[in-house]
Design an enzyme around this catalytic site. Structure first.
Site, short mmCIF file in Angstrom:
data_model
loop_
_atom_site.label_atom_id
_atom_site.label_comp_id
_atom_site.label_asym_id
_atom_site.label_seq_id
_atom_site.Cartn_x
_atom_site.Cartn_y
_atom_site.Cartn_z
N GLY A 240 -3.04 58.53 -25.05
CA GLY A 240 -3.30 60.26 -25.51
C GLY A 240 -2.86 60.68 -23.94
N ARG A 241 -2.85 60.16 -23.43
CA ARG A 241 -2.47 60.67 -21.46
C ARG A 241 -1.69 61.85 -21.97
NH1 ARG A 241 -6.04 56.68 -18.31
NH2 ARG A 241 -7.73 57.18 -18.61
N TYR A 361 -10.14 65.31 -18.46
CA TYR A 361 -9.98 65.25 -20.17
C TYR A 361 -9.09 64.06 -20.24
CZ TYR A 361 -7.32 68.72 -23.27
OH TYR A 361 -7.11 69.54 -24.04
N GLU A 362 -9.94 63.29 -21.25
CA GLU A 362 -9.15 61.93 -21.01
C GLU A 362 -8.60 61.36 -19.76
OE1 GLU A 362 -6.24 61.79 -24.47
OE2 GLU A 362 -6.81 63.27 -25.58
N GLY A 363 -9.36 60.97 -18.99
CA GLY A 363 -9.41 60.88 -17.59
C GLY A 363 -9.10 61.61 -16.38
#
Lengths: 378, 261
Positions: A240-241, A361-363
């Site tokens: 996703g990143r 987001y997503e880390g």
């Protein structure tokens, strides 16, 4: 035909699509905080919601490079539309493809790839983000099914998605190894949408709370093995990143392009500000960083395609660098636009607000640094 | 149904500039696109295919690089692509082009041939109608709507003029030239693009055609370009200060004088 042509024409197609269907809506979606349902339907029609899904599951059979390029080009004009695509593909379709049983894949992937259904992912809770061991969502084993209770927050595509990959504790005593992933349909009794977030940027993207009240989840909906949820979540986020990195890259490219156009038109002290060395040096630095971000993003996409074991670090580096570049480029783009850049008349104002989320987001960027340092110091 | 769509790769004239010295088009660095009317022609064919079932073949004459335009047509949904390319075809005007294309089509099955009305680089609108003549086919130009009755095998075509239209019925095989206003061409499909890996453009060369050498290429082209030039705009400005009623009269009289009203 020469396989390079496929990539060249794909880029041409996505650019045309973005120019005609995405760009004209970007300002309005932001102003009115409206989800671009009509654009999602158009993306579905041409196959953009299943770019890298194998043909046997109803996808186009393309690769990560194509998917990432699509997120990048679309985000250049509208980061909201970009993240709808990224969350759907990376966070829902991909984990079902990678961890699903054959039945699950047959049941969900064709509908997701065709865009008949939209997908989302639910890990974050008020007290648990990347640090997932504090998960308060609990799934209790009742023999032939689970009963799922809990709340998720900040869910991209929340309320718009038909299928969610959801994480919940099945055995609290095992900590991270007590987390299990489930495929949850939005029509499941007990499933509801809570608060819709009012955000700084990507305002057309639907970000909501999910509420689970005594949801009965058949065991056939467990994704992967029981207790494997944390691993699935982390692996999914690795992929996703790259999508978010591509979104950030697109935002940076969009802001740079707008600024190059503007500095040639804007005259101060009797000449276009493009003639001033400050403008030139700032733009040169920004363009160099955008190019470097591009290399990291494409390398991460290739690593994912090749199932490279160093994917996790490559994806973290791509997201860290691309998102910080997006923030810097949009910030300086607004600065070079001067007062006009601070108004909503020029798109760089929106782009700067949109860029910020890519560092979160997503880390967050801090989590990306933890991943990179963790691998270095192992 | 077998449909052949004639398609030309042209420079994107919205970006093109004219060299002020030589008065020729500056093609360097200008993107090549599918001629807009031809792209609409392909869309008409693809819609007929979806409604009635058809095999759509796209055919182009041009240099090897026209393969890219054909690739785009395949990714939009065409089934087969043919490129007529040979040094012998170079320098062809509309007559030589239409004869070459007609010679290629002669050996192929077809119920309908669709061409764009005209190409944005030459603007002649001649090649489509000439192909029909060489093949002795009925033709309808300026089509803006195309319907088909699968039982009677009759095409119903709306033919657009500046100030009106005709509704015509025609039996296949026939040739239509379509206007870019007929419909909006679809985007290439992602799946179609991925499938390009397994598709090839069929190349036809001089030796594949039954045709005399004299009608090909520059030799077969009676068109001689005498001069090309940039149109000069003569603005002929005049400043008058009048009261509004007088100004209105003068404007009306001037427009009438120039037969504009």
């Amino acid at each position: 035909m020469n396989s390079q042509l496929k990539y060249e024409l794909f880029e041409k197609m996505v650019k045309e699509f973005t120019e005609n269907e995405v760009k004209p809506l970007a300002h309005e979606l932001d102003e009115t905080e409206r989800f671009p349902a009509e654009t999602v339907a158009k993306m579905a029609e041409i196959g953009l919601l299943g770019i890298n899904v194998p043909k046997q599951y109803g996808g186009a059979g393309g690769d990560m490079r194509m998917y990432i390029k699509a997120v990048e080009i679309i985000s250049k004009a509208c980061a909201t539309t970009g993240v709808v695509l990224s969350a759907h593909t990376s966070l829902c379709v991909t984990p079902i493809l990678e961890y699903g049983t054959e039945e699950q894949k047959q049941k969900y992937v064709p509908k997701l790839a065709s865009g008949e259904w939209l997908g989302a992912f639910g890990l974050t809770e008020p007290n648990a983000g990347t640090d997932a061991k504090n998960q308060q969502s609990i799934a209790v084993d009742m023999g032939d099914h689970y009963v799922l209770n809990g709340t998720k927050i900040f869910i991209t595509n929340g309320g718009k998605a038909n299928v969610y990959v959801i994480f919940a504790m099945t055995d609290k005593s095992l900590g991270l190894k007590g987390i299990t992933a489930f495929i949850v349909e939005a029509t499941t009794p007990g499933f509801s949408i809570g608060k819709k977030e009012l955000k700084m940027g990507i305002r057309g993207s639907s970000t909501t709370e999910l509420i689970f009240e005594n949801m009965i989840i058949p065991k056939s909906q467990v994704l992967g093995r029981v207790g494997e949820g944390y691993k699935i979540a982390m692996k999914t986020l690795d992929g996703g990143r790259i999508g978010i990195a591509a979104q950030a890259l697109g935002i940076a490219e969009g802001a740079l392009e707008e600024t190059v156009k503007y500095v040639k038109e804007r005259k101060q002290f009797g000449m276009p500000i493009a003639k001033q060395q400050n403008t030139q040096f700032v733009l040169a630095d920004l363009a160099t960083k955008v190019e470097a971000a591009k290399m990291l993003v494409y390398a991460a996409a290739d690593a994912k395609q090749a199932k490279d074991p160093t994917l996790s670090v490559k994806a973290a580096m791509a997201k860290l660098y691309a998102s910080e570049t997006a923030m810097e480029v949009t910030n300086k783009a607004v600065q070079l636009h001067g007062g006009y850049g601070y108004t909503r008349e020029y798109p760089v104002e929106r782009m700067m607000r949109d860029a910020k989320i890519t560092e979160i987001y997503e880390g967050t960027s801090e989590v990306q640094r933890m991943v990179i340092a963790g691998a270095l110091l192992r | 149904m077998e449909i052949i769509v004639c398609l030309k790769q042209v420079p994107n004239t919205t970006e093109i500039k004219i060299d002020p010295v030589t008065n020729t088009l500056k093609r360097d660095g200008v993107e090549s696109i599918i001629n807009p009317d031809d792209k609409t022609g392909l869309e008409v064919a693809l819609q007929l295919k979806e409604q009635f079932g058809a095999r759509v073949t796209v055919l182009s004459m041009g240099p090897q690089q026209a393969e890219k335009a054909l690739g785009e047509a395949l990714a939009m949904g065409a089934d087969h692509a043919i490129l007529l390319t040979d040094r012998a075809f170079a320098g062809a005007d509309t007559l030589a082009t239409s004869k070459t294309i007609a010679a290629a089509i002669k050996g192929m099955p077809y119920d309908l041939i669709i061409a764009g009305r005209q190409a944005i680089d030459g603007d002649t609108a001649q090649v489509g109608p000439e192909i029909a003549e060489h093949l002795d086919l009925p033709q309808i130009s300026y089509a803006c709507e195309v319907g088909y009755n699968a039982d009677t095998k009759v095409f119903t075509v709306k033919r657009q003029f500046e100030d009106g239209y005709q509704i015509l019925e025609v039996e296949g095989p026939c040739l239509l030239t379509v206007l870019s206003t007929a419909c909006k061409p679809r985007y290439m499909r992602v799946k179609g693009l991925v499938d390009l890996d397994n598709k090839e453009v069929q190349i036809l060369r001089r030796s594949d055609l039954v045709i005399e050498d004299e009608v090909l290429g520059l030799k077969g082209s009676p068109t001689k370009v005498k001069q090309t030039f940039n149109k000069q705009y003569n603005t002929n400005k005049q400043k008058l200060v009048l009261d509004p009623a007088e100004a209105a009269k003068l404007i009306a009289a001037t427009l009438k004088d120039k037969h504009l009203i």
